[in-house]
Design a protein around this motif. Sequence first.
Motif, PDB file in Angstrom:
ATOM      1  N   ILE A  91     -27.544  44.353 -55.761  1.00  0.00           N
ATOM      2  CA  ILE A  91     -28.466  43.685 -54.846  1.00  0.00           C
ATOM      3  C   ILE A  91     -29.706  43.260 -55.634  1.00  0.00           C
ATOM      4  O   ILE A  91     -29.827  43.535 -56.820  1.00  0.00           O
ATOM      5  CB  ILE A  91     -28.837  44.587 -53.643  1.00  0.00           C
ATOM      6  CG1 ILE A  91     -29.523  45.880 -54.123  1.00  0.00           C
ATOM      7  CG2 ILE A  91     -27.605  44.904 -52.816  1.00  0.00           C
ATOM      8  CD1 ILE A  91     -30.033  46.764 -52.990  1.00  0.00           C
ATOM      9  N   TYR A  92     -30.609  42.588 -54.942  1.00  0.00           N
ATOM     10  CA  TYR A  92     -31.759  41.967 -55.607  1.00  0.00           C
ATOM     11  C   TYR A  92     -32.518  42.941 -56.503  1.00  0.00           C
ATOM     12  O   TYR A  92     -32.833  42.610 -57.651  1.00  0.00           O
ATOM     13  CB  TYR A  92     -32.691  41.372 -54.554  1.00  0.00           C
ATOM     14  CG  TYR A  92     -33.942  40.746 -55.127  1.00  0.00           C
ATOM     15  CD1 TYR A  92     -33.896  39.511 -55.777  1.00  0.00           C
ATOM     16  CD2 TYR A  92     -35.175  41.392 -55.025  1.00  0.00           C
ATOM     17  CE1 TYR A  92     -35.030  38.938 -56.309  1.00  0.00           C
ATOM     18  CE2 TYR A  92     -36.327  40.828 -55.556  1.00  0.00           C
ATOM     19  CZ  TYR A  92     -36.243  39.602 -56.192  1.00  0.00           C
ATOM     20  OH  TYR A  92     -37.382  39.044 -56.725  1.00  0.00           O
ATOM     21  N   ASP A  93     -32.844  44.128 -56.005  1.00  0.00           N
ATOM     22  CA  ASP A  93     -33.610  45.082 -56.820  1.00  0.00           C
ATOM     23  C   ASP A  93     -32.867  45.441 -58.106  1.00  0.00           C
ATOM     24  O   ASP A  93     -33.487  45.621 -59.168  1.00  0.00           O
ATOM     25  CB  ASP A  93     -33.910  46.345 -56.011  1.00  0.00           C
ATOM     26  CG  ASP A  93     -34.976  46.122 -54.945  1.00  0.00           C
ATOM     27  OD1 ASP A  93     -35.661  45.079 -54.997  1.00  0.00           O
ATOM     28  OD2 ASP A  93     -35.125  46.984 -54.052  1.00  0.00           O
ATOM     29  N   VAL A 128     -30.803  43.498 -59.715  1.00  0.00           N
ATOM     30  CA  VAL A 128     -30.830  42.340 -60.603  1.00  0.00           C
ATOM     31  C   VAL A 128     -32.195  42.199 -61.272  1.00  0.00           C
ATOM     32  O   VAL A 128     -32.273  41.880 -62.469  1.00  0.00           O
ATOM     33  CB  VAL A 128     -30.450  41.061 -59.837  1.00  0.00           C
ATOM     34  CG1 VAL A 128     -30.503  39.842 -60.762  1.00  0.00           C
ATOM     35  CG2 VAL A 128     -29.067  41.191 -59.219  1.00  0.00           C
ATOM     36  N   ILE A 129     -33.248  42.412 -60.517  1.00  0.00           N
ATOM     37  CA  ILE A 129     -34.592  42.342 -61.104  1.00  0.00           C
ATOM     38  C   ILE A 129     -34.728  43.338 -62.249  1.00  0.00           C
ATOM     39  O   ILE A 129     -35.216  43.018 -63.345  1.00  0.00           O
ATOM     40  CB  ILE A 129     -35.669  42.590 -60.037  1.00  0.00           C
ATOM     41  CG1 ILE A 129     -35.819  41.379 -59.116  1.00  0.00           C
ATOM     42  CG2 ILE A 129     -37.019  42.919 -60.676  1.00  0.00           C
ATOM     43  CD1 ILE A 129     -36.379  40.154 -59.792  1.00  0.00           C
ATOM     44  N   VAL A 178     -25.317  37.773 -49.996  1.00  0.00           N
ATOM     45  CA  VAL A 178     -26.013  38.527 -48.958  1.00  0.00           C
ATOM     46  C   VAL A 178     -25.071  39.550 -48.343  1.00  0.00           C
ATOM     47  O   VAL A 178     -23.922  39.241 -48.014  1.00  0.00           O
ATOM     48  CB  VAL A 178     -26.549  37.585 -47.867  1.00  0.00           C
ATOM     49  CG1 VAL A 178     -27.169  38.389 -46.727  1.00  0.00           C
ATOM     50  CG2 VAL A 178     -27.579  36.625 -48.442  1.00  0.00           C
ATOM     51  N   TYR A 234     -29.475  42.417 -47.512  1.00  0.00           N
ATOM     52  CA  TYR A 234     -29.986  42.418 -48.884  1.00  0.00           C
ATOM     53  C   TYR A 234     -29.459  41.181 -49.618  1.00  0.00           C
ATOM     54  O   TYR A 234     -28.295  40.802 -49.464  1.00  0.00           O
ATOM     55  CB  TYR A 234     -29.535  43.673 -49.636  1.00  0.00           C
ATOM     56  CG  TYR A 234     -30.121  44.950 -49.105  1.00  0.00           C
ATOM     57  CD1 TYR A 234     -31.295  45.487 -49.643  1.00  0.00           C
ATOM     58  CD2 TYR A 234     -29.505  45.627 -48.048  1.00  0.00           C
ATOM     59  CE1 TYR A 234     -31.831  46.667 -49.152  1.00  0.00           C
ATOM     60  CE2 TYR A 234     -30.043  46.806 -47.557  1.00  0.00           C
ATOM     61  CZ  TYR A 234     -31.203  47.312 -48.105  1.00  0.00           C
ATOM     62  OH  TYR A 234     -31.741  48.488 -47.610  1.00  0.00           O
ATOM     63  N   GLY A 235     -30.324  40.593 -50.406  1.00  0.00           N
ATOM     64  CA  GLY A 235     -29.875  39.518 -51.277  1.00  0.00           C
ATOM     65  C   GLY A 235     -29.005  40.077 -52.381  1.00  0.00           C
ATOM     66  O   GLY A 235     -29.240  41.179 -52.895  1.00  0.00           O
ATOM     67  N   VAL A 287     -26.464  39.089 -56.039  1.00  0.00           N
ATOM     68  CA  VAL A 287     -26.680  38.495 -57.350  1.00  0.00           C
ATOM     69  C   VAL A 287     -26.865  36.982 -57.232  1.00  0.00           C
ATOM     70  O   VAL A 287     -27.695  36.387 -57.929  1.00  0.00           O
ATOM     71  CB  VAL A 287     -25.511  38.826 -58.297  1.00  0.00           C
ATOM     72  CG1 VAL A 287     -25.692  38.134 -59.639  1.00  0.00           C
ATOM     73  CG2 VAL A 287     -25.397  40.333 -58.487  1.00  0.00           C
ATOM     74  N   GLU A 334     -28.193  35.151 -54.758  1.00  0.00           N
ATOM     75  CA  GLU A 334     -29.549  34.825 -54.314  1.00  0.00           C
ATOM     76  C   GLU A 334     -30.569  35.187 -55.392  1.00  0.00           C
ATOM     77  O   GLU A 334     -31.548  34.458 -55.603  1.00  0.00           O
ATOM     78  CB  GLU A 334     -29.874  35.564 -53.011  1.00  0.00           C
ATOM     79  CG  GLU A 334     -29.066  35.096 -51.805  1.00  0.00           C
ATOM     80  CD  GLU A 334     -27.639  35.617 -51.808  1.00  0.00           C
ATOM     81  OE1 GLU A 334     -26.780  34.966 -51.173  1.00  0.00           O
ATOM     82  OE2 GLU A 334     -27.370  36.666 -52.443  1.00  0.00           O
ATOM     83  N   SER A 335     -30.335  36.276 -56.083  1.00  0.00           N
ATOM     84  CA  SER A 335     -31.260  36.716 -57.134  1.00  0.00           C
ATOM     85  C   SER A 335     -31.336  35.702 -58.268  1.00  0.00           C
ATOM     86  O   SER A 335     -32.421  35.389 -58.774  1.00  0.00           O
ATOM     87  CB  SER A 335     -30.823  38.081 -57.685  1.00  0.00           C
ATOM     88  OG  SER A 335     -30.744  39.053 -56.664  1.00  0.00           O
ATOM     89  N   LEU A 365     -33.429  32.873 -57.290  1.00  0.00           N
ATOM     90  CA  LEU A 365     -34.850  33.199 -57.194  1.00  0.00           C
ATOM     91  C   LEU A 365     -35.504  33.403 -58.554  1.00  0.00           C
ATOM     92  O   LEU A 365     -36.692  33.132 -58.723  1.00  0.00           O
ATOM     93  CB  LEU A 365     -35.044  34.454 -56.338  1.00  0.00           C
ATOM     94  CG  LEU A 365     -34.831  34.277 -54.828  1.00  0.00           C
ATOM     95  CD1 LEU A 365     -34.804  35.625 -54.130  1.00  0.00           C
ATOM     96  CD2 LEU A 365     -35.934  33.397 -54.239  1.00  0.00           C
TER      97      LEU A 365
END
Length: 402
Positions: free
Chosen positions: A202-204, A206-207, A227, A235-236, A238, A240-241, A244
Amino acid sequence: MSKKYKKIVNGQIATPYRIINGGQLLFADGKIEELSEGNIDAPDAEIIDAEGHYVSPGFIDIHVHGGGNADFMDDSVDAFCRVANTHAKYGTTAMLPTVLTSTKEAIIRSLQVYEQAQKAVTQGARFLGVHIEGPYLSMEQRGAQDPRYIRDPDPEEYFDILNSSTAIRRWSVAPEKSGALTFGRILCERGILPSIAHTDAIYDDVIRAFEHGYSLATHFYSAMSGVSRRDAYRYGGVVESAFLIDEMDVEIIADGKHLPAELLRLIYKHKGPEHIALITDAMRAAAMPEGTSMLGSLEDGIAVIVEDGVAKLPDRTAFAGSTATADRLVRTMVTQADVPLVDAIRMISATPARIIGVNDVLGSLVQGKQADVVIFDKDIVVRKTIIQGDVVYDREYQSLPA
């Protein structure tokens, strides 16, 4: 010893930003000497008439498993050479041989064969290093990767692999796996590119991965999360990440099968040609008739069915690698995704060269860079492939010269 010059004339020469109509390209000793919109004075040069066709930088495929009924995990120098020769006929001048999820011993063996094969390839696409895809992947997003060998990053194992060869250029990993962030940092320290692949992150996740060097998304959209709901919350993923994170690069299998035209357009709209690399992800069935085939090695691979221009698992529940060649990628982006030709070329030359750190010598037709050139017609059918100044494929003869 005097230089032996060659000059391409009567071509539509592609730069990263425009097409030069009627341009000329001069090269000698494997390197580009001059590019001009007008005549280049070189009376002793061998003339190569482009016949009004497009003159492009050589195509660079940074994710390819096989072709011509050979796979890099066949563990033979002949298989490596066959793949290199096959893809050269379709405009690929350089590539990253890719090995699949397997045992530590099998991966190391493939690396050892690569080092032998690198010296043996004389006419086909040149090797720029090895891409390891797996085995540290998500079981839920494994796609056609063999579930018998999927596991978490193990320092004892991956240090053995890293220490066995200096040929590793990139490694595709699911960043949410235990130990994957530390592994990414170690790869970066060794000058190896960590890529996000076969992942349910999820997004976190990937960040954090991006902060640890994971700057590329492997075969974007394929075998990765979008999603999702977890405990009622959205949650977003990979996908969506990557949209972004402006600086994140993505590679896409633009075979017209893995991604529909609308997704190709969406990716192009948001990431742009400077952050997109076109890849074949080709398996052994590339440039072969449709029917049954094998993904991975003949001895320990997975049986697949090739139909409708793509490889599928026998139950047809998932794709199992593509049968694309590089010319098909460019053609798909232009004819299906409505991308300008100059941008499609950039995504198969300059951008992948920059991603893997060879843009100082490859990826564009610039003085001092290597003379890797493709001449193709308006239908993006390859007429000639030139590698380091030598014509290795000429469509007129339908084969690589002896």
